[in-house]
Every structure is written in structure tokens, then in C-alpha cells.
Design an enzyme around this catalytic site. Structure first.
Site, short mmCIF file in Angstrom:
data_model
loop_
_atom_site.label_atom_id
_atom_site.label_comp_id
_atom_site.label_asym_id
_atom_site.label_seq_id
_atom_site.Cartn_x
_atom_site.Cartn_y
_atom_site.Cartn_z
N GLU A 1 -36.86 -0.10 1.54
CA GLU A 1 -36.24 -0.60 0.31
C GLU A 1 -36.29 0.54 -0.73
O GLU A 1 -36.92 0.43 -1.77
CB GLU A 1 -36.91 -1.86 -0.21
CG GLU A 1 -38.41 -1.79 -0.39
CD GLU A 1 -38.97 -3.04 -1.07
OE1 GLU A 1 -38.24 -3.67 -1.86
OE2 GLU A 1 -40.13 -3.37 -0.82
N GLU B 1 -32.25 6.90 -5.99
CA GLU B 1 -33.71 7.04 -5.88
C GLU B 1 -34.09 7.73 -4.57
O GLU B 1 -35.16 7.51 -4.02
CB GLU B 1 -34.40 5.68 -6.02
CG GLU B 1 -34.27 5.12 -7.44
CD GLU B 1 -35.06 3.84 -7.65
OE1 GLU B 1 -35.87 3.47 -6.77
OE2 GLU B 1 -34.88 3.21 -8.71
#
Length: 640
Positions: free
Chosen positions: A433, A442
Site C-alpha cells: 500500500e 510516494e
């Protein structure tokens, strides 16, 4: 960065044609009409002043009629409607300027928080100069510009005009071109706002009219503007069977669209508009607001973050705190979707009784590990789970769960960076995740490329792919939040933000796409993977507006077995309803740009990768050319 305040109560006000006795009016408004404040003329509406020949009598009432708390907390001052600040007659213009300054100075003396000014004309250049001068002179004062939503027909002008202007005063010219369109009204406001450099203490008092715009998007556009108040003339109310005021369904729907932004609601009319005065109208609005403003549990969670700018995470440099983990773990949708995706994978790829090696990379405190174990039970497939986590504090939690939680005996905790770990066995599936609000922002591509060294040939990744989306956005609020920092670097930074006071000018388009696993397995092959991207996007904007930047989303396919597809998304058309782990990304422009109705916005977005960092660049190429923002990552980057 500044934190937004919680969505608060709705304030109700009244505006009457005159206020001969301000204390009596305020007492009636608060005790009988249940209003919170009054809109009071700063001078008599027809008190014309020639400052070359000052009159002996005072131009307004004494400040001693109320105490300071009442003036500042319960009164909004109203500028005289007869002012003609853009008059072609020099004498008239100068008298209007002098009267405007006098009334603003009086409002500042009274410590009023807000001033209501008449509608701007078609050009209103000198009007804008006077307003920006007033805001610089009295920076604590907020100016509300009265803007009728549509231009009333001649027969309705008297009915919809502000109470103090019902006799002898003309409506400001040039606000609108067609009775059924609000475009001219918005255009007049936008010209004024741009002339005043989009100062944050200049807002709109949007006056609802008997006729509403034919195009619902015109009202939606106002949701991106600083609407400080909504004025409802008593004349637009209908009367129900019991003889009490009510609004038409269209007006109720318009108010419902504006209410999430918590404007003040002002009833404008004569005190004898109803047998119970304006109190009947206020009571009805209170009832309506109580129905419209009910927040869901998710909205209550998100409300403190409305239009609150947050710097994106630096996932490889920063370790999350326990509180942050706990907040994300409460997401009711995300982990249910991950569990379903792992279940589908196990059912599709593994026979009953066989053991699957599941590597959770970036395990945090273990919610994905728990999802994998739950999927193992529901599918009847055995799993061996490796939980790889670089945060030493989260590793403590993971090891504690291995000792305490039922079923965790099959879990091996691996402290360290997933890109550097030498796995003892090969994985059947990688579960992660690592997504950011814009999908890849990210460093999910870089992390998963490094981790796929220990993925079996033919192995799977959950997620399988993710795509970033972007759309042009109009939001003076967000742009001013960035401008507040007074430097270039903040205009060259992305922000995670729960976008609220904004208007999305058209549907979003795909920007960057990444799929996993890629073909590379050896260190040399992984090093050769190119995660840089370039996207040139065009957007057709039907209504037009003031472009303040772009809003970014993502859509991710977690897993598909060819029959069922499991996805998570914050892109509005495919949004995973109820999921709150990600807010959108705001990508600002250094200078706002006006886009004409039916115009086109063209922008270029880059994703760059070096050995040390990843960064984004962006530039507007149409309707105007902007500088390239954040060249070489000079203002913002994500460290590798």
C-alpha cells in the site's frame, strides 16, 4: 502549515430598508427573529454628501448607541448605494470616493468585522481601486461584494433590489447580459477580484434572485468562490398553506449546493414582510439549514481538513507515527478491498492445500498482513507471510502481534528496506500500500521495482496498476493559502488537501500509468527501468472560469481474475465511496489564468527520476504560457 478550523455553525442575519434605531433593531433581530446579526447602513442610504461644502449635522449615528462587542460581533456595515465610483463625471466620482473613504473609516472605527458594498458595474476599475485601498488601510475588515445571482427582468428589479435601494437608486450596470444567465454576474466579480490581486479578505455576498441560472454549472462555479454570505430577499419566498414563507424546490436545491461552505444566510426585506416580521423567514432558514447541514461520519472526519494544505509524505525519509497508522487503519473500505483482492488471487492462482508465499512490503503495523490471513481463511488456501517494514517502531508492533494475535504464527517479520533485503525464498505475490494521493507520488514504482527481485516468474503484484488523473480547478481559497507563504517554493510544491471550496472546471484525464510487476528481475534490468514520464493534456472547459491550478487523483486496479476486478480510487467517476485514506493533490499555478467559456486548457506534466530523488514539473501552455514550475526539483522533490 496552517490547520483549518472545524466546520462551524451557520449564522443568520437580517437586512432592512433602514435602521433609525439600531439598538432596537438589533434587540428585535436577536430576541424575536432569532437572528445573529444585522446589516446596518453606515450612513443614511440617501444622505448625499458634498465634501467641498461639509454639512453641519453628523453623517451617521454615534458609536455610543452600542457597545464595542455588539458592533464587532452583531453588525455588518453597509456602504451607501448611491455611490458612483466609476462615474464619468469627475465631480460625482470624487464625491463618491470621499463618501466611500468616510464610511470605511467609520466602519474601522467601530471595529466592524465585515462591510457589505454595492454590486460592481461592468468595468468597476476605480471601484476596485477604492476597495483595495480600503483593505490595505483597514486589513482587519472583510469586504463582502453584493452580487445578484442573475440580472432581474425590469418588472422584477424592484422586488429583488436591496431594501435600502428600493426607492431612487439604480442597480449597478453591466452585471449581467441575460436574465437567465449568471455569467455576467460572475464575470463582474472576477474582474473585481483580479483587479484586487485576489486578496483573501474580499468575498462575495451572493444574492439569490427570483430567476435562477438555466445552467446548474453556473451555480457550481460559485462553490469555488469565497462566498461569505447568501442574501435571500423576502420577495423570492413563496407562502405555504399555513401562511408561512417557504422557498421553491429550485431555490432549496441552490441553497443546498451552497450550504456545505457555511455562508451566512441573510434575509433581506421590510420588517412587516410577514405578520411575525422577518423572524418567520429566519425560522424557515434555520429549519432548512438543519436538514441540509447534517454530516455523515466520513464528512465529520474530513471536515477539519477542508482546504487545509498538507505536505506530501516523504516515505523513504520519514517514519510514520503511531497516531497516523491508527488513523489510516480505521479506513472501512481500503482493507476490505485489499482482502478481497488477495482472496481472488489465491482462488485464481493456487489450488486448495497448496501454500502461497505472500510478501507484504511496507507492512506498517500489519493491516495488510491481517487482510492476507483473512483471505487465506476465506479461500481455504494456506499462506506463508513475510512482513517487510523499514520503520523500527512499527516493527515492534508487528513482532508484538506475532506473539499475541491468533493466526500470526505463519508471519515472519523482516526489519529493513524492501529494496535491499535478500529474501530466503521467492514470493508468489507482493502486496503493498505504497500509493500516494497522485498514485506514484510516494515512490511506489521505485520501491516495487526494487522488491520484485524476489518475485517468482509469473508472480503477481497487488496492486497490479495505478493511474494518476488531473483536472483544472478554480479555487481562490487554495491559491490564497499558497500565496500566504510569500515565496516561489510553495507555488512549486504539491499539496495533499481535502478540496472543498473549489470548482472543478471539467472532468479529469489520465496522466501517468504504472503496472507491476515489470519484466526486470536482475539488478541490471531493474536499474534500466525508466520511471520518468511526460504527459501533454488538453481540457475543454464548457463554462470557463479562473484557473488556479490542477487537482490530482488516482485509480488503482488491485487485482482482476478476468471476471471480477477489485479497485480503489479517489477519481470522482470511480471513487471508492467511504474510503478516506487519501485526499486529492493540489498542483498550484504561480499566476491564475482566466479561461473563456468553451475555451481550452493545455498543460504539460513531467515525472523525473535521478539516483537521489524523484520530482515533478508542470507548465501551462494554453490559454496562456506559464513558466515551467519546479525545474530540476529546485523547490520540491521526494528523496530516494
Amino acid at each position: 502549515l496552517r490547520r483549518a478550523t472545524m466546520v462551524g455553525r451557520v449564522d443568520f442575519g437580517v437586512e432592512t430598508p433602514g435602521a433609525a434605531d439600531v439598538p432596537e433593531l438589533l434587540d428585535t433581530a436577536k430576541k424575536q427573529w432569532q437572528a445573529n446579526f444585522c446589516v446596518v447602513p453606515l450612513a443614511h442610504p440617501r444622505y448625499w454628501r458634498d465634501h467641498r461644502q461639509p454639512r453641519q449635522e453628523q453623517f451617521t449615528r454615534s458609536d455610543l448607541v452600542l457597545d464595542s462587542e455588539s458592533w464587532s460581533g452583531h453588525v455588518v456595515g453597509k456602504i451607501s448605494p448611491w455611490l458612483q465610483l466609476d462615474s464619468a463625471d469627475p465631480t460625482c466620482r470624487r464625491q463618491s470616493e470621499a463618501a466611500f473613504k468616510q464610511e470605511v473609516a467609520w466602519a474601522s472605527h467601530l471595529t466592524l468585522q465585515s462591510i457589505l458594498v454595492p454590486p460592481p458595474g461592468a468595468e468597476a476599475v476605480n471601484y476596485a481601486r477604492c476597495i483595495i485601498q480600503a483593505l490595505l488601510t483597514a486589513p482587519h475588515v472583510h469586504i463582502w461584494v453584493r452580487v445578484p445571482l442573475t440580472h432581474p427582468s425590469k418588472g422584477d428589479q424592484a422586488a429583488t433590489a436591496p431594501p435600502a435601494e428600493e426607492e431612487g437608486a439604480e442597480a449597478a450596470p453591466g452585471l449581467d447580459d441575460e436574465p437567465s444567465s449568471g455569467s455576467g454576474a460572475w464575470g463582474s466579480w472576477n474582474r473585481l477580484r483580479c483587479l484586487c490581486e485576489q486578496v483573501p479578505n474580499l468575498g462575495v455576498a451572493l444574492q439569490l434572485t427570483a430567476d435562477l441560472p438555466d445552467d446548474p454549472e453556473e451555480l457550481a462555479r460559485w462553490c469555488g468562490e469565497p462566498v461569505r454570505a447568501v442574501i435571500l430577499p423576502a420577495s423570492i419566498f413563496l407562502t405555504n398553506r399555513q401562511g408561512y414563507p417557504t422557498l421553491s424546490r429550485r431555490h432549496q436545491a441552490a441553497l443546498q449546493q451552497l450550504m456545505p461552505h457555511r455562508p451566512r444566510l441573510v434575509v433581506s426585506g421590510r420588517p412587516d414582510a410577514h405578520g411575525e416580521g422577518l423572524g418567520a423567514h429566519v425560522q424557515y432558514l434555520r429549519f432548512l439549514a438543519s436538514k441540509l447541514s447534517t454530516l455523515t461520519q466520513q464528512e465529520k472526519y474530513e471536515a477539519p481538513y477542508y482546504d487545509f494544505l498538507q505536505a506530501p509524505l516523504q516515505p523513504l525519509q520519514d517514519n510514520l507515527e503511531s497516531q497516523t497508522y491508527e488513523t489510516f487503519e480505521k479506513d472501512p473500505v481500503k482493507y476490505e478491498r485489499y482482502e478481497r483482492a488477495i482472496h481472488l488471487y489465491l482462488m485464481h492462482q493456487h489450488a486448495p492445500g497448496a501454500e502461497a508465499v505472500v510478501m507484504v512490503v511496507g507492512a506498517g503495523r500489519g493491516p495488510l498482513v491481517a487482510a492476507a490471513l483473512a483471505a487465506s481463511r476465506s479461500s481455504g488456501r494456506r499462506v506463508r507471510v513475510f512482513a517487510v517494514e523499514k520503520n523500527p517502531n512499527a516493527v515492534v508492533t508487528l513482532r508484538g502481534r506475532c506473539r499475541r494475535d491468533e493466526g500470526w504464527a505463519a508471519v515472519t517479520v523482516v526489519p529493513g528496506d524492501m529494496r535491499e533485503w535478500e529474501a530466503p525464498v521467492m514470493a508468489d505475490v507482493l502486496v503493498s500500500e505504497l500509493l500516494g494521493s497522485w498514485g506514484d507520488n510516494e515512490l511506489s514504482p521505485e520501491c516495487l521495482d526494487g522488491a520484485q527481485r524476489y518475485l517468482k516468474p509469473g508472480g503477481a503484484s497487488i496492486p497490479q496498476d495505478y493511474t494518476s488523473f488531473v483536472a483544472p480547478i478554480s479555487s481562490a481559497r487554495l491559491w490564497n493559502e499558497v500565496k500566504h507563504f510569500k515565496d516561489l517554493a510553495h507555488f512549486e510544491t504539491h499539496y495533499v488537501v481535502k478540496v472543498h471550496n473549489a470548482y472543478c472546471m471539467c472532468p479529469s484525464k489520465e496522466c501517468f500509468t504504472f503496472s507491476h510487476p515489470t519484466a526486470g528481475r536482475s539488478p541490471a534490468e531493474i536499474a534500466a527501468i525508466d520511471n520518468s514520464r511526460l504527459a501533454r493534456l488538453q481540457f475543454d472547459v464548457p463554462l470557463g472560469g479562473e484557473l488556479h491550478g490542477f487537482v490530482g487523483y488516482f485509480h488503482s486496479t488491485l487485482y482482476t481474475d478476468g471476471v471480477e476486478t477489485v479497485h480503489i480510487s479517489i477519481e470522482p467517476r470511480t471513487e471508492s465511496v467511504g474510503m478516506f485514506s487519501w485526499f486529492p493533490i493540489y498542483i498550484p499555478l504561480r499566476t491564475p489564468v482566466q479561461v473563456a467559456a468553451g475555451g481550452r486548457v493545455e498543460a504539460v506534466f513531467w515525472r523525473h527520476v535521478s539516483k537521489q530523488k524523484v520530482w515533478y514539473e508542470w507548465a501551462l501552455t494554453q490559454p496562456h504560457q506559464s513558466p515551467i514550475h519546479n525545474p530540476n526539483g529546485r523547490s520540491y522533490h521526494i528523496g530516494l
